[in-house]
Design an enzyme around this catalytic site. Structure first.
Site, PDB file in Angstrom:
ATOM      1  N   ILE A  34      57.125 -59.210 -27.565  1.00 22.35           N
ATOM      2  CA  ILE A  34      56.948 -57.821 -27.157  1.00 22.35           C
ATOM      3  C   ILE A  34      58.094 -57.421 -26.225  1.00 22.35           C
ATOM      4  CG2 ILE A  34      55.458 -58.469 -25.212  1.00 22.35           C
ATOM      5  CD1 ILE A  34      53.770 -55.954 -25.801  1.00 22.35           C
ATOM      6  N   CYS A  35      58.371 -56.145 -26.193  1.00 18.30           N
ATOM      7  CA  CYS A  35      59.323 -55.529 -25.271  1.00 18.30           C
ATOM      8  C   CYS A  35      60.755 -55.984 -25.582  1.00 18.30           C
ATOM      9  CB  CYS A  35      58.922 -55.808 -23.825  1.00 18.30           C
ATOM     10  SG  CYS A  35      59.680 -54.714 -22.616  1.00 18.30           S
TER      11      CYS A  35
END
Length: 115
Positions: A34-35
Site C-alpha cells: 500500500i501507499c
C-alpha cells in the site's frame, strides 16, 4: 506491506524481505503493498512485472505500467496494491476476500458500516 516513504525505502533495502516477497510471488502466494511500497519496493525488484498495480498518487511515475494507477485498490492474481491510508479499509477487505471469499469480506464490510 505497509507504506510511507521512509518505511518503503527501508523495506526496499531489506534483502531478507525482498527474498521473501519473491518467494511469495514465485509460489503464486498472496502478497501486497500500500501507499509508496508498490512503487518503491515492488517495482524496482521486478515484483510488479506482468502485473497491474496502483500506489500513492505521488509515486505513479515510478510504475512501469500506469494503466491502473488511478484505481484505489488493484487485485491482479496473487498481488493486491492500494493507494494509501484513505484506501486502507478497501485494501484490507480485498485481502479478506482473497483469503476467505467475497461473502466473508461483505459480511465484515457491513458490520463496519462500510457498505
Amino acid at each position: 506491506m505497509v507504506g510511507g516513504l521512509g518505511g518503503a525505502q527501508a523495506f526496499a533495502n531489506s534483502v531478507k524481505l525482498i527474498s521473501l516477497l519473491k518467494q511469495q510471488a514465485e509460489s503464486n502466494k498472496l502478497y501486497g503493498a500500500i501507499c509508496a511500497s508498490p512503487a518503491i519496493v515492488l517495482e524496482p525488484h521486478d515484483l510488479l512485472k506482468g502485473k497491474k498495480a496502483t500506489c500513492h498518487p505521488s509515486m505513479f511515475e515510478k510504475l512501469s505500467d500506469k494503466s491502473e494507477s488511478n484505481n484505489r485498490v488493484v487485485v491482479d492474481g496473487n498481488l493486491i496494491t492500494s493507494q494509501g491510508p484513505g484506501t486502507a479499509m478497501e485494501f484490507a477487505l480485498s485481502i479478506v476476500e482473497k483469503l476467505y471469499g467475497r461473502n466473508r469480506a461483505m459480511e465484515l464490510a457491513r458490520m463496519m458500516v462500510f457498505v
